[in-house]
Structure formats: structure tokens, C-alpha cells
Design a protein around this motif. Structure first.
Motif, PDB file in Angstrom:
ATOM      1  N   LEU A 194      17.116  12.530   2.754  1.00 32.94           N
ATOM      2  CA  LEU A 194      16.784  13.435   3.599  1.00 32.94           C
ATOM      3  C   LEU A 194      16.694  13.528   4.880  1.00 32.94           C
ATOM      4  O   LEU A 194      16.879  14.524   5.639  1.00 32.94           O
ATOM      5  CB  LEU A 194      15.102  13.959   3.032  1.00 32.94           C
ATOM      6  N   HIS A 209      11.820  19.301   4.819  1.00 33.43           N
ATOM      7  CA  HIS A 209      10.765  18.847   3.745  1.00 33.43           C
ATOM      8  C   HIS A 209      10.120  20.047   3.185  1.00 33.43           C
ATOM      9  O   HIS A 209       9.747  20.027   1.963  1.00 33.43           O
ATOM     10  CB  HIS A 209       9.933  17.771   4.216  1.00 33.43           C
ATOM     11  N   GLN A 210       9.678  21.110   3.913  1.00 32.60           N
ATOM     12  CA  GLN A 210       9.056  22.393   3.705  1.00 32.60           C
ATOM     13  C   GLN A 210       9.873  23.325   2.650  1.00 32.60           C
ATOM     14  O   GLN A 210       9.411  23.590   1.645  1.00 32.60           O
ATOM     15  CB  GLN A 210       8.697  22.985   4.762  1.00 32.60           C
ATOM     16  N   SER A 212      15.354  18.878  -5.478  1.00 35.92           N
ATOM     17  CA  SER A 212      15.127  20.185  -5.145  1.00 35.92           C
ATOM     18  C   SER A 212      16.560  20.927  -4.709  1.00 35.92           C
ATOM     19  O   SER A 212      16.674  22.064  -4.974  1.00 35.92           O
ATOM     20  CB  SER A 212      13.759  20.565  -4.197  1.00 35.92           C
ATOM     21  N   SER A 221      10.730  17.693   9.113  1.00 35.70           N
ATOM     22  CA  SER A 221       9.381  18.389   8.733  1.00 35.70           C
ATOM     23  C   SER A 221       9.860  19.654   8.069  1.00 35.70           C
ATOM     24  O   SER A 221       9.270  20.150   7.113  1.00 35.70           O
ATOM     25  CB  SER A 221       8.317  18.683   9.620  1.00 35.70           C
ATOM     26  N   ASP A 222      10.682  20.528   8.745  1.00 36.11           N
ATOM     27  CA  ASP A 222      11.060  21.926   8.344  1.00 36.11           C
ATOM     28  C   ASP A 222      11.803  21.781   7.035  1.00 36.11           C
ATOM     29  O   ASP A 222      11.824  22.533   6.022  1.00 36.11           O
ATOM     30  CB  ASP A 222      11.930  22.664   9.463  1.00 36.11           C
ATOM     31  N   PHE A 251      13.247  21.714   1.104  1.00 35.52           N
ATOM     32  CA  PHE A 251      13.536  20.974   0.174  1.00 35.52           C
ATOM     33  C   PHE A 251      12.840  19.640   0.192  1.00 35.52           C
ATOM     34  O   PHE A 251      13.170  18.723   1.085  1.00 35.52           O
ATOM     35  CB  PHE A 251      15.234  20.703   0.008  1.00 35.52           C
ATOM     36  N   PRO A 252      11.524  19.384  -0.597  1.00 32.47           N
ATOM     37  CA  PRO A 252      10.913  18.385  -0.600  1.00 32.47           C
ATOM     38  C   PRO A 252      11.582  16.977  -1.196  1.00 32.47           C
ATOM     39  O   PRO A 252      11.316  15.809  -1.074  1.00 32.47           O
ATOM     40  CB  PRO A 252       9.731  18.262  -1.452  1.00 32.47           C
ATOM     41  N   SER A 253      12.735  17.290  -1.782  1.00 37.13           N
ATOM     42  CA  SER A 253      13.499  15.934  -2.656  1.00 37.13           C
ATOM     43  C   SER A 253      14.980  16.585  -2.567  1.00 37.13           C
ATOM     44  O   SER A 253      15.211  17.652  -2.546  1.00 37.13           O
ATOM     45  CB  SER A 253      12.871  15.631  -3.877  1.00 37.13           C
TER      46      SER A 253
END
Length: 200
Positions: A28, A43-44, A51, A40-41, A46-48
Motif C-alpha cells: 500500500l 488507507h482510509q 479492498s 493515511s489518506d 482502501f485499507p488493503s
């Protein structure tokens, strides 16, 4: 870039990286750097990586639904499914090379392959229902499994079909759907015969 455009931008970048460097080892953080988005943005949204695959699958599902016409329900089931599958391939077209790279990496990354198949487990019933074919009960479960096998066979052809008209894909799809149609007809005839025997 508009905020609403960021998810699509991230997905397109991830698919490009999958082609360039492979999917199995892609992180990621690498996607964030290439997308010029903070981790950080990203991950909000697409946390994986799974996703990201789910986002692609859901977009394809929506593309199928957008093209659905209730008037098509008057056509034979095989023709309806053919049209729906081709519409899904059209919706997946922007991600084709990335999906091909992910499929190639599936042996090294079985988790990604499993997650991709899980997405299909959600999409296949939707496609059947869009074609006016019930997925309820035991018969519905069988229909979903049979259609999933047929779709995956056509998907393999699509991934390696570089022609403008997707002729090879359409031939393969027509063939596998023809087999499904034949099986469905046989099952229907068998059910009718059993009912007649019981009535007698």
C-alpha cells in the motif's frame, strides 16, 4: 484532482503497478507514493489491496446494472447472460492489464486469488438476478456455481483476447453458456418427467 476522483486514481495507479512490478509483493505504501496520496489518506479509502479488488468488482457490477434493460427479459436466458457478461467485460476493460497481472501472480499470491474469487461470489448471483434468473434455494446455489465456472472460462479468454471485436471471447462465452443452457434444459425435462411419473 477532485476528492471524488481520488479512489479511481488510486485504483488505476495500483493496476499500473501490478503490471510493472507484480501484485504479490506490491505494498500500500508503494501505491500511495505512486498515486501521490498520503498513506493515511489511502488507507482510509482502501485499507488493503483486497479492498481495491473489491472496488473494481463493484464498479463492474454497477456497470452491468447500468446497462440492464427490463425489456431484455423477453429474450432467451442464454442471450441475456451473454449480453450481461459482455457488459461486465466492457466495465472491466480499463483494468484488464492489471487483472491479467494479478491472475499471473495468483500462484505466488493465493490469498489475492481467493479474494478475487470471493468478489465473484458476490457478483455472480447479481448477474444471474439481473438476467431474471432466480438464485434462491438449492437450485439457485447450483446455478451460481455453474455460471461462475462458465464465467471464469470466458474471463480467461477475455484476458488473452487483444482483438478489437473480442471475437475469441464471444465464441468462448457462447460455447460455455450453450453448455449451461443444455444442462438447464435437461434438468427441466427430467423434473417434468419425474412429476409426470408421480402423477401417474
Amino acid at each position: 484532482m477532485k476528492k471524488s476522483e481520488i479512489p479511481q486514481h488510486i485504483v488505476s495507479t495500483a493496476m499500473s503497478l501490478a503490471v510493472e512490478t507484480g501484485w504479490a509483493t506490491l505494498s500500500l505504501a508503494e501505491i500511495a507514493v505512486a498515486s501521490k496520496v498520503s498513506l493515511s489518506d489511502l488507507h482510509q479509502i482502501f485499507p488493503s489491496k483486497s479492498s481495491i479488488l473489491r472496488f473494481i468488482s463493484e464498479q463492474a457490477d454497477q456497470g452491468v446494472l447500468d446497462e440492464c434493460d427490463t425489456d431484455d427479459l423477453r429474450q432467451p436466458a442464454k442471450d441475456r447472460l451473454f449480453e450481461i457478461c459482455m457488459n461486465r467485460f466492457d466495465a472491466l476493460a480499463p483494468f484488464k492489464e492489471g487483472i491479467k497481472a494479478i491472475a499471473k501472480d495468483s500462484r505466488r499470491d493465493p490469498v489475492a486469488a481467493l479474494l478475487f474469487l470471493c468478489n465473484l461470489r458476490r457478483s455472480m448471483p447479481l448477474m444471474l438476478e439481473a438476467a431474471g434468473i432466480s438464485t434462491s434455494g438449492i437450485r439457485g446455489v447450483v446455478r451460481v456455481k455453474a455460471f461462475s465456472i462458465a464465467y471464469l472460462a470466458a474471463l480467461q479468454s477475455w484476458l488473452h483476447d487483444d482483438s478489437d471485436d473480442l471475437g475469441k471471447t464471444m465464441v468462448k462465452l457462447d460455447k460455455v453458456l450453450g453448455r449451461l443452457d443444455m444442462m438447464a434444459r435437461r434438468c427441466t425435462r427430467s423434473g417434468v418427467l419425474r412429476n409426470k411419473e408421480k402423477a401417474a
